[in-house]
Structure formats: structure tokens, C-alpha cells
Write a protein that holds these residues in place. Structure first.
Motif, PDB file in Angstrom:
ATOM      1  N   LEU A  92       0.844  -1.216   0.000  1.00 47.23           N
ATOM      2  CA  LEU A  92       0.000   0.000   0.000  1.00 47.23           C
ATOM      3  C   LEU A  92       0.867   1.249   0.000  1.00 47.23           C
ATOM      4  O   LEU A  92       0.580   2.226  -0.694  1.00 47.23           O
ATOM      5  N   GLN A  93       1.954   1.180   0.770  1.00 46.36           N
ATOM      6  CA  GLN A  93       2.890   2.331   0.781  1.00 46.36           C
ATOM      7  C   GLN A  93       3.453   2.557  -0.626  1.00 46.36           C
ATOM      8  O   GLN A  93       3.499   3.703  -1.110  1.00 46.36           O
ATOM      9  N   ALA A  94       3.837   1.465  -1.284  1.00 48.12           N
ATOM     10  CA  ALA A  94       4.433   1.575  -2.624  1.00 48.12           C
ATOM     11  C   ALA A  94       3.420   2.136  -3.622  1.00 48.12           C
ATOM     12  O   ALA A  94       3.744   3.011  -4.427  1.00 48.12           O
ATOM     13  N   ILE A  95       2.189   1.644  -3.559  1.00 45.99           N
ATOM     14  CA  ILE A  95       1.145   2.132  -4.480  1.00 45.99           C
ATOM     15  C   ILE A  95       0.950   3.631  -4.270  1.00 45.99           C
ATOM     16  O   ILE A  95       0.907   4.415  -5.225  1.00 45.99           O
ATOM     17  N   ASN A  96       0.853   4.020  -3.011  1.00 49.82           N
ATOM     18  CA  ASN A  96       0.582   5.428  -2.721  1.00 49.82           C
ATOM     19  C   ASN A  96       1.768   6.336  -3.020  1.00 49.82           C
ATOM     20  O   ASN A  96       1.614   7.554  -3.122  1.00 49.82           O
ATOM     21  N   SER A  97       2.944   5.724  -3.193  1.00 46.56           N
ATOM     22  CA  SER A  97       4.084   6.582  -3.570  1.00 46.56           C
ATOM     23  C   SER A  97       4.340   6.497  -5.078  1.00 46.56           C
ATOM     24  O   SER A  97       5.394   6.918  -5.556  1.00 46.56           O
ATOM     25  N   LEU A 109      -3.210 -11.511  -1.716  1.00 48.07           N
ATOM     26  CA  LEU A 109      -4.209 -11.073  -2.708  1.00 48.07           C
ATOM     27  C   LEU A 109      -5.560 -11.734  -2.481  1.00 48.07           C
ATOM     28  O   LEU A 109      -6.604 -11.132  -2.721  1.00 48.07           O
ATOM     29  N   ALA A 110      -5.537 -12.994  -2.010  1.00 44.93           N
ATOM     30  CA  ALA A 110      -6.818 -13.688  -1.798  1.00 44.93           C
ATOM     31  C   ALA A 110      -7.557 -13.143  -0.584  1.00 44.93           C
ATOM     32  O   ALA A 110      -8.768 -13.325  -0.457  1.00 44.93           O
ATOM     33  N   THR A 111      -6.841 -12.475   0.310  1.00 41.22           N
ATOM     34  CA  THR A 111      -7.504 -11.969   1.518  1.00 41.22           C
ATOM     35  C   THR A 111      -7.667 -10.442   1.496  1.00 41.22           C
ATOM     36  O   THR A 111      -8.634  -9.930   2.043  1.00 41.22           O
ATOM     37  N   HIS A 112      -6.712  -9.748   0.883  1.00 42.00           N
ATOM     38  CA  HIS A 112      -6.768  -8.276   0.877  1.00 42.00           C
ATOM     39  C   HIS A 112      -6.704  -7.723  -0.540  1.00 42.00           C
ATOM     40  O   HIS A 112      -6.334  -6.560  -0.740  1.00 42.00           O
ATOM     41  N   GLY A 113      -7.057  -8.581  -1.523  1.00 44.06           N
ATOM     42  CA  GLY A 113      -6.965  -8.163  -2.923  1.00 44.06           C
ATOM     43  C   GLY A 113      -7.790  -6.927  -3.217  1.00 44.06           C
ATOM     44  O   GLY A 113      -7.325  -5.988  -3.872  1.00 44.06           O
ATOM     45  N   THR A 114      -9.027  -6.906  -2.725  1.00 43.50           N
ATOM     46  CA  THR A 114      -9.916  -5.782  -3.037  1.00 43.50           C
ATOM     47  C   THR A 114      -9.307  -4.472  -2.545  1.00 43.50           C
ATOM     48  O   THR A 114      -9.284  -3.469  -3.269  1.00 43.50           O
ATOM     49  N   GLU A 115      -8.790  -4.501  -1.325  1.00 45.78           N
ATOM     50  CA  GLU A 115      -8.171  -3.288  -0.763  1.00 45.78           C
ATOM     51  C   GLU A 115      -6.987  -2.840  -1.629  1.00 45.78           C
ATOM     52  O   GLU A 115      -6.847  -1.646  -1.951  1.00 45.78           O
ATOM     53  N   ILE A 116      -6.164  -3.805  -2.044  1.00 45.76           N
ATOM     54  CA  ILE A 116      -4.958  -3.471  -2.818  1.00 45.76           C
ATOM     55  C   ILE A 116      -5.342  -2.998  -4.222  1.00 45.76           C
ATOM     56  O   ILE A 116      -4.827  -1.978  -4.708  1.00 45.76           O
ATOM     57  N   PHE A 117      -6.264  -3.699  -4.880  1.00 41.91           N
ATOM     58  CA  PHE A 117      -6.657  -3.283  -6.237  1.00 41.91           C
ATOM     59  C   PHE A 117      -7.361  -1.921  -6.202  1.00 41.91           C
ATOM     60  O   PHE A 117      -7.163  -1.096  -7.093  1.00 41.91           O
ATOM     61  N   ASP A 118      -8.183  -1.697  -5.186  1.00 36.80           N
ATOM     62  CA  ASP A 118      -8.855  -0.394  -5.075  1.00 36.80           C
ATOM     63  C   ASP A 118      -7.835   0.726  -4.882  1.00 36.80           C
ATOM     64  O   ASP A 118      -7.945   1.802  -5.491  1.00 36.80           O
ATOM     65  N   ALA A 119      -6.838   0.466  -4.029  1.00 43.63           N
ATOM     66  CA  ALA A 119      -5.801   1.482  -3.783  1.00 43.63           C
ATOM     67  C   ALA A 119      -5.059   1.774  -5.087  1.00 43.63           C
ATOM     68  O   ALA A 119      -4.765   2.940  -5.402  1.00 43.63           O
ATOM     69  N   ALA A 120      -4.772   0.719  -5.856  1.00 48.95           N
ATOM     70  CA  ALA A 120      -4.065   0.911  -7.131  1.00 48.95           C
ATOM     71  C   ALA A 120      -4.934   1.701  -8.107  1.00 48.95           C
ATOM     72  O   ALA A 120      -4.452   2.625  -8.780  1.00 48.95           O
ATOM     73  N   ASP A 121      -6.227   1.364  -8.159  1.00 46.39           N
ATOM     74  CA  ASP A 121      -7.162   2.073  -9.055  1.00 46.39           C
ATOM     75  C   ASP A 121      -7.179   3.569  -8.759  1.00 46.39           C
ATOM     76  O   ASP A 121      -7.220   4.401  -9.661  1.00 46.39           O
ATOM     77  N   GLN A 122      -7.172   3.875  -7.479  1.00 40.70           N
ATOM     78  CA  GLN A 122      -7.295   5.283  -7.087  1.00 40.70           C
ATOM     79  C   GLN A 122      -6.150   6.143  -7.581  1.00 40.70           C
ATOM     80  O   GLN A 122      -6.330   7.319  -7.875  1.00 40.70           O
ATOM     81  N   VAL A 123      -4.958   5.527  -7.681  1.00 38.19           N
ATOM     82  CA  VAL A 123      -3.812   6.334  -8.129  1.00 38.19           C
ATOM     83  C   VAL A 123      -3.365   5.957  -9.532  1.00 38.19           C
ATOM     84  O   VAL A 123      -2.357   6.474 -10.027  1.00 38.19           O
ATOM     85  N   GLY A 124      -4.094   5.030 -10.171  1.00 37.00           N
ATOM     86  CA  GLY A 124      -3.745   4.639 -11.544  1.00 37.00           C
ATOM     87  C   GLY A 124      -2.544   3.721 -11.621  1.00 37.00           C
ATOM     88  O   GLY A 124      -1.886   3.613 -12.662  1.00 37.00           O
ATOM     89  N   ALA A 125      -2.234   3.025 -10.517  1.00 35.46           N
ATOM     90  CA  ALA A 125      -1.101   2.080 -10.528  1.00 35.46           C
ATOM     91  C   ALA A 125      -1.587   0.697 -10.982  1.00 35.46           C
ATOM     92  O   ALA A 125      -2.788   0.438 -11.046  1.00 35.46           O
ATOM     93  N   GLN A 126      -0.645  -0.168 -11.284  1.00 34.72           N
ATOM     94  CA  GLN A 126      -1.006  -1.513 -11.739  1.00 34.72           C
ATOM     95  C   GLN A 126      -0.394  -2.545 -10.789  1.00 34.72           C
ATOM     96  O   GLN A 126       0.741  -2.376 -10.333  1.00 34.72           O
TER      97      GLN A 126
END
Ligand code: NDP
Ligand code: HSE
Length: 439
Positions: A92-97, A109-126
Motif C-alpha cells: 500500500l505504501q508503494a502504491i501510494n508513492s 491477494l486472496a484476503t486483501h486483494g480488493t483493498e490493494i486493487f482499489d488502492a491501485a485504481d485510485q492512483v492509476g497504478a497496476q
């Protein structure tokens, strides 16, 4: 030498996979630069113990215990620590930076995938995770991209290398589960906690990832039915072989119709992991050792099979590096990342709603009327007999062993029927109940 733009790459973890990723990144630096169109500069490797012995020689000065600082300013962060924390926080730190992420961490990913993908979506990361299911086998991209225009009906996967290695050695050499597990650990196939492998958690995590992609539906791990291989013994292996089957730990992801009670379209999905019988003539039966295979049935494409190394440091590093090159190309091309497609939002049905065939093994009194009584219980439970074999049960000769192959039946009917068989006066013991897949 072409003067490529430099991309800062941070590596978190230098275990079985991470050490091989680092070695390949350094060894093939020029070639990877030509492929990616960017120079991939390994800025550092975050670990717990900088002095630990590594599988390969790596420059000592790259190691640090300060993952947080290493991430700052990185373009690509490769997470190969495994587990939930601190991997989740670091990603999450890496995505947000502003970094793109490459990870092999199916547990996360199987447990926190939604949180991680949503965070990536918000900043346009992959977020790239080809290595998270079936290690070296390209299966994430085929499901996400190549089959995005088709309708996947079913996936049958052998997605855990450790259990396939164990079951194969039990089948072919009569080996004991515990001995082979120790070997799989030594070879770097097993998870840090090998119960994740033998109890089916690792396969369930991968099944959740594959089903999410195949059915465009976020599949929570809790919705995946899971059984491991600890109950499988040599007698079951022998019985399976005698009947023309082999036992494999399978991940089955299926699109089901006729579920109008839970979805307007009547469509739903089932995602399950369990040891099952599969005919020795089925292509999945020949997946040996630590290999994995994913058999995909799609409406237009028909049957597709993906096969290869399902675990192992250097093999998994191949998939990780493929993702790193993709991430680098995206960074150079610019634009926002493409999020996960979960809009189909199909309900996941419980195991009781699954329809499959079964093999039921019983020990019964060898007396007149017993067979008729057993057949009566099955018939009352809406379970139809396809095959029946009677042999002498081990012991004093007073008992018979019945191996009953059923036609397809509803799991809930089958399980209630097995309970009634177990309670009946004519059945001495229910020896085993195995599902049969792939027929
Ligand atoms: P290992 O246990 O071999 O390595 C983990 C690495 O992460 C080690 O270098 C360790 O440091 C580091 N690490 C762990 N926790 C921390 C922490 N809290 N802080 C800093 N560093 C930490 O794992 P693998 O290489 O086998 O697996 C990595 C990932 O790849 C996992 O998600 C796994 O599920 C996945 N995977 C593994 C496959 C395989 O065949 N092994 C195949 C496919 C996916 P140190 O060395 O100092 O202890
Ligand atoms: N422990 C895992 C397996 C590693 O045996 O399949 C690959 O994900």
C-alpha cells in the motif's frame, strides 16, 4: 549501449524466489533493458537478516532491513516476502508513492486483494501477479486478457506443487505423506508454514484468484470450499489405482446455471478445493511431481490446458520477471493501470449445491439382503448407482467391501445419504467418500 531511461526497482524478500529474481535482474540487465525499453536498476533488497546465507551470491551492499526507505522513489516494487504483514502495508505504501507492484503473494491477494486493487485504481497504478497462481505457468494473463472476450465455463486446476509432488510420490512409490512433505520443504516448494499446502489453503487462495478473473467476480477466500490431503493414505491410493483413477488435489471453479433463487440471471459459480479422483486417461492425471496444470473450458475457445512448473525459486522468478518487464513497459508508455474486472458479481454457491459423481467405499456384513438395503438407501437419497464392485473386506471373511461409483448427484443429497448409510445396521463402516472430477 542504448541510453535507456532508468527505473528504480525495489525488491522485498530474497528467499527461494526473491534471490533468483535478484540474480536474474542483475545477470540479464542489458537484455532486459532492451526488452523493457528501460534500464531496471535494482536499488536494494529488503530482508529480515542481511547476513543470512542466500541461495545465490548477491552483492552484500544491496541488502537492507529498511523496506520503508527502499520503497521511497521506486518505480516498481517487487514483493516476495510472502504472508500478510508487513507485505500488505509495504504494498500500500508503494502504491501510494506511485510505484507499480509485482507480487507472487496469493495469500495476501486472496484476503486483501480488493483493498490493494482499489488502492491501485485510485492512483492509476497496476498490480501484476502472474506468479501468484501456478508459479511459472502463464495463467493470470490468459484469463485476464486472452480470454476476456470469451465465457469461461470451468477450470480444473492442479495449482499446488507441494501436494502434487506428495500425492505423486505416494501413488508411484508408495511413499508416506510426512516423508515426502519434508523433502518438498527442503526443495523450496512448500510455503513457510507447510500446512498452507497440505490443508489446501494455498490452493484455495489460488482458486479464489483464478475464479475472480475467469468469472469477473470478486471471490472472497471464505467462499471457497477447502479440504486438504491429510486424510489421504496409501490404501486410498491403491483403491483409486485399482479403479482406474489417481487422486489429485484439485481446484475446481465452475459456472453454474439454474440458480434463480440467488441470481436474476440464474447464473452462479462454485469454487472448491479438495482431493478428488480423476481418470488415469484424463490429461490432468499425467501432471507429475511438482508440476501444475490448469485445464480451462471456455464457451468459444473450447478446452485449453496450461502446464508447467508449479513451484520452485528460479521457475517462479520467470513469471515475476515477466511482470517486471510489463510494469516497466507500462511505466515508459504512461497512462493509468487497468483495474480488475469484477462487475459480473456472480454469487458463489455453497458446496451443497455442487453436482458431481462420487466413489463411496463401504464395509458391510456379507449377508443376504445387505446389497438391496444399501441400494435402497442410495435410491431414497436420489443417488443413482453407476458401478458397483464387491470384494472381501480385510479381516475374518465375514465382511464385504463395496465400492460404489455414482452417477452425478447433488452434494447435499450425497452427504445426507452417506450419513444414513453410516447409521444403517447393514453398514459396518464408511471407508471413504471421494468425489470424481473430469468425467
Ligand atoms: P521465502 O520464505 O523463501 O522468502 C521470504 C523472504 O522474505 C526472505 O528473504 C525473508 O527475509 C523476507 N521476509 C520475510 N518476512 C519479512 C519481513 N517481515 N521483513 C523483511 N523481509 C522479510 O519465500 P519464497 O521466496 O518461497 O516465497 C515468496 C513469495 O512467493 C510468497 O508469497 C510465496 O507464496 C510466493 N511463491 C513462492 C513459490 C515457491 O515455489 N517458493 C512459488 C510461487 C509463489 P530473510 O531471508 O532475511 O529471512
Ligand atoms: N507452496 C506452493 C506450492 C508454492 O507448492 O504450490 C507455489 O505457489
Amino acid at each position: 549501449m542504448t541510453d535507456y531511461r532508468r527505473l528504480r526497482v525495489a525488491l522485498l524478500g530474497a528467499g527461494a524466489v526473491g534471490s533468483q529474481v535478484a540474480a536474474l535482474l542483475l545477470r540479464h540487465e542489458d537484455e532486459l533493458a532492451d526488452r523493457a525499453g528501460a534500464r531496471l536498476e535494482l536499488a536494494g533488497i529488503a530482508v529480515r537478516d542481511v547476513d543470512a546465507q542466500r541461495d545465490v551470491d548477491l552483492p552484500r551492499e544491496l541488502f537492507t532491513t529498511d523496506a520503508e526507505s527502499l520503497i521511497v522513489g521506486s518505480d516498481i516494487v517487487i514483493e516476495l516476502q510472502g504472508g500478510i504483514e508487513p507485505a500488505r502495508t509495504r504494498i500500500l505504501q508503494a502504491i501510494n508513492s506511485g510505484a507499480d507492484i509485482v507480487t507472487a503473494n496469493k495469500a495476501l491477494l486472496a484476503t486483501h486483494g480488493t483493498e490493494i486493487f482499489d488502492a491501485a485504481d485510485q492512483v492509476g497504478a497496476q498490480v501484476y501477479y502472474e506468479a501468484a497462481a501456478a508459479a511459472a505457468i502463464p495463467i493470470i494473463r490468459p484469463l485476464r486478457d486472452s480470454l476476456a472476450g470469451d465465457r469461461v465455463q470451468r477450470i480444473i486446476g492442479i495449482v499446488n506443487g507441494t501436494t502434487n509432488y506428495i500425492l505423486d510420490r505416494m501413488d508411484t512409490e508408495g511413499a508416506e505423506l510426512a516423508d515426502v512433505l519434508a523433502e518438498a520443504q527442503r526443495l523450496g516448494y512448500a510455503e513457510a508454514d507447510p500446512t498452507a499446502d497440505v490443508e489446501g489453503y494455498d490452493a484455495a487462495q489460488k482458486a479464489a484468484l483464478l475464479a475472480s478473473l475467469a468469472f469477473h467476480t470478486a471471490v472472497p477466500l471464505e467462499a471457497v470450499h477447502r479440504e486438504g490431503i491429510l486424510g489421504i493414505d496409501r490404501a486410498m491410493m491403491d483403491a483409486a489405482r485399482h479403479a482406474g483413477y489417481v487422486i489429485k488435489l484439485l481446484a475446481v471453479c465452475e459456472r453454474l446455471s439454474g440458480a434463480s433463487d440467488v441470481s436474476a440471471s440464474g447464473e452462479a459459480i462454485s469454487v472448491r478445493v479438495y482431493p478428488a479422483l480423476i481418470a488415469r486417461t484424463h490429461p490432468m492425471a499425467n501432471v507429475r511431481g511438482v508440476n501444475n496444470a490448469v485445464f480451462v473450458q471456455a464457451e468459444a475457445a473450447g478446452d485449453l490446458m496450461f502446464y508447467g512448473a508449479g513451484a520452485g525459486g528460479v521457475q517462479t522468478a520467470s513469471a515475476v520477471l515477466g511482470d517486471v518487464v510489463s510494469a516497466a513497459r507500462r511505466h515508459i508508455a504512461g497512462g493509468v493501470g487497468v483495474g480488475e474486472s469484477t462487475r459480473a458479481n456472480l454469487p458463489v454457491l455453497p458446496i451443497g449445491r455442487v453436482v458431481t459423481s462420487y466413489q463411496i467405499t463401504l464395509e458391510v456384513d456379507d449377508l443376504p439382503g445387505v446389497l438391496a438395503a444399501v441400494a435402497g438407501i442410495l435410491s431414497e437419497g436420489r443417488v443413482s448407482i453407476a458401478t458397483l464392485e464387491q470384494t472381501l473386506a480385510p479381516g475374518d471373511g465375514a465382511r464385504a467391501r463395496l465400492v460404489i461409483g455414482t452417477h452425478k448427484a447433488l452434494e447435499q443429497d450425497l452427504s445426507e445419504t452417506v450419513d444414513r448409510l453410516a447409521e444403517s445396521d447393514v453398514v459396518e463402516r464408511v471407508v471413504s467418500v471421494m468425489r470424481v472430477e473430469g468425467d
